[in-house]
Design an enzyme around this catalytic site. Structure first.
Site, short mmCIF file in Angstrom:
data_model
loop_
_atom_site.label_atom_id
_atom_site.label_comp_id
_atom_site.label_asym_id
_atom_site.label_seq_id
_atom_site.Cartn_x
_atom_site.Cartn_y
_atom_site.Cartn_z
N ASP A 143 -25.21 13.56 2.43
CA ASP A 143 -26.52 13.62 3.10
C ASP A 143 -27.55 14.22 2.14
O ASP A 143 -27.20 14.98 1.25
CB ASP A 143 -26.44 14.52 4.34
N ARG A 147 -27.88 5.18 1.74
CA ARG A 147 -28.53 5.21 3.06
C ARG A 147 -30.01 5.56 2.84
O ARG A 147 -30.32 6.54 2.18
CB ARG A 147 -27.87 6.28 3.93
C1 LIG Z 1 -27.96 7.45 10.45
C2 LIG Z 1 -29.03 8.40 10.04
C3 LIG Z 1 -28.78 9.33 9.04
C4 LIG Z 1 -29.78 10.21 8.61
N1 LIG Z 1 -29.56 11.02 7.54
C5 LIG Z 1 -30.57 11.79 7.05
C6 LIG Z 1 -30.43 12.55 5.86
O1 LIG Z 1 -29.37 12.58 5.22
N2 LIG Z 1 -31.51 13.26 5.43
C7 LIG Z 1 -32.71 13.26 6.09
O2 LIG Z 1 -33.68 13.89 5.63
N3 LIG Z 1 -32.87 12.55 7.23
C8 LIG Z 1 -31.84 11.82 7.72
N4 LIG Z 1 -32.02 11.09 8.88
C9 LIG Z 1 -33.23 11.33 9.71
C10 LIG Z 1 -34.42 10.50 9.26
O3 LIG Z 1 -34.92 11.00 8.03
C11 LIG Z 1 -35.55 10.53 10.30
O4 LIG Z 1 -35.96 11.85 10.52
C12 LIG Z 1 -35.15 9.96 11.65
O5 LIG Z 1 -34.34 8.83 11.51
C13 LIG Z 1 -36.42 9.56 12.45
O6 LIG Z 1 -37.08 8.53 11.79
P1 LIG Z 1 -36.96 6.97 12.23
O7 LIG Z 1 -36.64 6.23 10.98
O8 LIG Z 1 -35.98 6.80 13.29
O9 LIG Z 1 -38.41 6.54 12.62
P2 LIG Z 1 -39.52 7.14 13.57
O10 LIG Z 1 -40.78 6.49 13.10
O11 LIG Z 1 -39.46 8.63 13.62
O12 LIG Z 1 -39.11 6.59 14.98
C14 LIG Z 1 -39.00 5.21 15.27
C15 LIG Z 1 -38.71 5.03 16.75
O13 LIG Z 1 -37.47 5.63 17.08
C16 LIG Z 1 -37.64 6.66 18.06
N5 LIG Z 1 -36.87 7.85 17.66
C17 LIG Z 1 -36.82 8.40 16.43
N6 LIG Z 1 -36.04 9.50 16.43
C18 LIG Z 1 -35.61 9.66 17.70
C19 LIG Z 1 -34.79 10.63 18.34
N7 LIG Z 1 -34.27 11.66 17.67
N8 LIG Z 1 -34.57 10.49 19.68
C20 LIG Z 1 -35.08 9.44 20.35
N9 LIG Z 1 -35.87 8.49 19.79
C21 LIG Z 1 -36.14 8.60 18.50
C22 LIG Z 1 -39.13 7.01 18.00
O14 LIG Z 1 -39.60 7.48 19.22
C23 LIG Z 1 -39.76 5.70 17.64
O15 LIG Z 1 -39.92 4.88 18.79
C24 LIG Z 1 -31.05 10.19 9.27
C25 LIG Z 1 -31.30 9.25 10.27
C26 LIG Z 1 -30.32 8.36 10.65
C27 LIG Z 1 -30.65 7.34 11.69
#
Ligand SMILES: Cc1cc2nc3c(=O)[nH]c(=O)nc-3n(C[C@H](O)[C@H](O)[C@H](O)COP(=O)(O)OP(=O)(O)OC[C@H]3O[C@@H](n4cnc5c(N)ncnc54)[C@H](O)[C@@H]3O)c2cc1C
Length: 311
Positions: A136, A188
């Site tokens: 991560d 990722r």
């Molecule tokens: C599999 C996976 C691994 C990850 N690993 C890391 C990592 O190693 N390091 C790191 O910095 N970040 C990591 N993240 C988190 C990532 O950086 C974002 O903070 C997170 O994914 C929210 O961004 P989004 O791409 O979903 O888009 P956004 O623009 O935030 O959201 C897109 C849509 O999804 C919905 N949504 C987003 N998050 C949520 C939630 N928690 N609950 C409900 N609805 C939601 C929003 O409401 C919106 O409609 C990871 C995310 C995923 C999915």
């Protein structure tokens, strides 16, 4: 803009010790929707249920930012135990690790970075079980070290057994991605979840979304396996169009979502024939993970507040 301000404030508030103490005492039941259980046996049950829905797993033992060697070594041992338990249950391990939980930045007795030493043990064990470990990505101060350790591990164990994460919001990431191409790395791609200053990270959502798309497209075009880790259905749609127009196979990438987030969308993607993997946290150290989820969506904060006032 409003979203970005909310996110910043939520991460700042979550970092306050009193808030942490309050939510830690009150919020465990509320966090449960994002977490597969306290121990690996509960996580295995969650994995098996996902398998029935055609969803792959990516298991994460919760815990981060330890600053003593004993805790780092204990965390490493717990992850090794989890790999053994998965193997015994007939499940090929696919795990994520946070190197801040494994001693990154601390010296092991032979003056190696303890995070490297512990992560290496974990990747070695995973490889014995034909499994995979993803490193991560945490806050920006750890990126150089994480990418260096990643390179060493790929060179020793191969890109079929270890991958890492790149965060679209960091200004440096497009250059980092290109610098890894010689490894044909399994990456990722995420938007980025930490509170970062404007000197190192974009602050504007539209800018981050555009950077995210550029990264995914560049990684796919370079012929590298790409984990499209987002809940953003607009981006998912664009990626689906991109691969068709560039003749890229569906086997060249997968969508990754967090356990408990947009479950219907996960099922729809499987129904449409895409590879889907759920990132499944388990364990008792859930506060840091949970606070980042609250920061991602205002409705999640309301859910917590309602739960705490008993609504
Ligand atoms: C599999 C996976 C691994 C990850 N690993 C890391 C990592 O190693 N390091 C790191 O910095 N970040 C990591 N993240 C988190 C990532 O950086 C974002 O903070 C997170 O994914 C929210 O961004 P989004 O791409 O979903 O888009 P956004 O623009 O935030 O959201 C897109 C849509 O999804 C919905 N949504 C987003 N998050 C949520 C939630 N928690 N609950 C409900 N609805 C939601 C929003 O409401 C919106 O409609 C990871 C995310 C995923 C999915």
């Amino acid at each position: 803009m409003i979203n970005q301000i909310y996110r910043k404030v939520a991460l700042q508030v979550a970092g306050m010790p009193l808030v942490e103490q309050f939510i830690s005492n009150q919020g465990k039941g509320l966090a449960a929707r994002y977490i597969a259980g306290d121990d690996v046996q509960q996580a295995i049950v969650a994995i098996q249920k996902l398998q029935q829905r055609g969803i792959w797993h990516n298991l994460d033992l919760l815990g981060e930012f330890v600053d003593d060697a004993q805790s780092a070594n204990q965390n490493a041992q717990s992850i090794l135990d989890a790999l053994d338990a998965l193997h015994e249950a007939g499940i090929k391990p696919y795990n994520s690790v946070k190197m801040s939980a494994l001693g990154q930045g601390q010296n092991a007795p032979d003056v190696e970075d303890l995070g490297y030493v512990n992560t290496r043990r974990i990747v070695e064990r995973a490889k014995q079980y034909s499994g995979f470990v993803n490193l991560d990505m945490e806050d920006h101060t750890r990126v150089d070290s994480t990418l260096q350790i990643f390179r060493r591990l790929v060179e020793e164990f191969g890109n079929q057994h270890v991958g890492t994460v790149l965060q679209a919001y960091l200004h440096r990431t497009e250059a980092d991605r290109a610098s890894l191409d010689d490894l044909k790395p399994n990456i990722r791609i995420v938007k980025g979840a930490y509170l970062e200053p404007a000197t190192v990270a974009m602050q504007d959502k539209a800018e981050i979304d555009a950077a995210y798309r550029r990264l995914v497209y560049a990684h796919l075009k370079a012929g590298n396996y790409t984990n499209v880790a987002t809940h953003d259905h607009n981006i998912m749609y664009d990626v689906q169009q991109f691969v068709v127009s560039h003749g890229i196979s569906r086997d060249a990438f997968e969508f990754q979502l967090l356990y408990g987030v947009r479950e219907n969308l996960q099922d729809e993607l499987v129904g449409d024939g895409y590879r889907v993997r759920s990132y499944i946290p388990f364990g008792t150290e859930w506060y840091g993970y949970y606070s980042r989820r609250i920061a991602e969506k205002p409705a999640n904060a309301l859910f917590v507040l309602r739960g705490m006032v008993g609504g």
